[in-house]
Design an enzyme around this catalytic site. Structure first.
Site, PDB file in Angstrom:
ATOM      1  CE1 TYR A  56      -3.055  -3.004   0.288  1.00 33.93           C
ATOM      2  CE2 TYR A  56      -3.438  -2.496   2.588  1.00 33.93           C
ATOM      3  CZ  TYR A  56      -3.684  -3.279   1.481  1.00 33.93           C
ATOM      4  OH  TYR A  56      -4.559  -4.332   1.573  1.00 33.93           O
ATOM      5  N   GLY A 206     -17.047   1.243  -2.478  1.00 33.14           N
ATOM      6  CA  GLY A 206     -17.831   2.464  -2.605  1.00 33.14           C
ATOM      7  C   GLY A 206     -19.132   2.292  -3.357  1.00 33.14           C
TER       8      GLY A 206
END
Length: 336
Positions: A56, A206
């Protein structure tokens, strides 16, 4: 009173915090001061399970956690991942024992800690027997550098082979109303073996929100526009109709669609722990409150039927993304 959930010998709040998108994947990283403020606010709020990875932000997510929270290390359960790494700004996949051990040393340094509570293999490596990789991880446990071993995006066979070498504390899989693949095999295997099922992307990256994300507004660096076909222009409109029932159910429950999605994962078993990520303080609080929402059996069944796996339009990953996971697929997915 919200009951905590078990990972190995530890117990955590039912909703954890995924720390990918503060630095990576869904557009530009958060400004560093905002990222650190979000991490501090999460721990202040009571989040006690933070999940990051070497990959990440090419290590930056780990660094931010170390910089922001090094003085509060005893307040949260820390998970990170190896095998997917980076070299010269490029992603690598390497599960050789010596590479795993070097990755752990680098993660400990970035996280500014002496021990990582849960260290996952981020993906299976087709070139290295999983027994060899888990053997290296078990040596890290013996050395006190990690406390528990986890796997990510792997199927039943990999879990059982790994568990035969050393107890596996957690399996991380994408699991949501929109992605039901763990229900093919890995969910039952986790229950049988006493393994926590850590559900990533529990609000569908999302999608399971009101309003849902708008792919037309994705930043050019947003991976949803290239790796995740359900967001592609030819597929996304066909998925939006699924949300009508989700909105109705959320209205009946007096919660948001995202909270409904999180509560659904929590209702799927006492060993399921969703880890939504966010860059929004508002959503951080909203996700936290979902830990106290309980759905009736009737509501869970209603959602199960409406979000049958075959109703999703488009594959979960593109071909490249699918090629590096061993999570089971539905028969209809193999023909997409």
């Amino acid at each position: 009173m919200v009951s905590k959930r078990r990972i190995g010998d530890s117990h955590v709040y039912p909703v954890g915090l995924g720390c990918m998108n503060i630095t990576h994947a869904y557009g530009p990283p958060l400004p560093e001061d905002e990222a650190k403020a979000l991490l501090l606010r999460a721990v202040d709020m009571g989040y006690d399970f933070l999940d990051t990875a070497t990959l990440y932000g090419f290590g930056r997510s780990e660094e931010l956690i170390g910089e922001a929270l090094k003085d509060r290390r005893n307040e949260y359960f820390l998970a990170s991942k190896c095998v997917l790494g980076f070299k010269d700004g490029q992603r690598t996949l390497d599960a050789r024992p010596e590479v795993i051990k070097a990755a752990c040393e680098a993660s400990l340094k970035r996280l500014q800690t002496d021990v990582i509570d849960l260290y996952y293999m981020h993906r299976p490596d087709p070139n290295v027997p999983i027994e060899d990789s888990v053997g290296a991880l078990s040596e890290l446990v013996q050395e006190g550098k990690i406390r528990m071993i986890g796997l990510s995006e792997m199927g039943d066979a990999h879990l059982r082979r790994a568990h035969a070498v050393h107890p596996i504390a957690a399996m991380q899989s994408e699991y949501s109303l929109w992605v039901r693949n763990p229900e093919i095999a890995i969910k039952a295997a986790c229950e049988e073996l006493g393994v926590a099922l850590v559900a990533f992307s529990p609000v569908g990256r999302g999608f399971l929100a009101d309003p849902p994300v708008d792919p037309a507004k994705f930043h050019e660096s947003d991976l949803r526009g290239t790796i995740f076909p359900r967001f592609f222009p030819e597929n996304y409109p066909g998925n939006l109709s699924l949300l009508e029932e989700a909105r109705a159910c959320a209205g009946d429950m007096g919660c948001s669609v995202a909270q409904l999605a999180l509560a659904w994962t929590l209702a799927k078993g006492g060993n399921v722990i969703p880890i939504p990520g966010t860059t929004s303080l508002k959503h951080l609080e909203e996700n936290w409150k979902a830990g106290g929402i309980q759905l009736s059996d009737e509501m869970v069944a209603r959602l199960d039927v409406h979000f049958l796996p075959e109703k999703a339009v488009g594959p979960r990953y593109n071909q490249v993304g699918q090629s590096v996971v061993s999570t089971e697929m539905y028969a209809f997915e193999t023909s997409q």
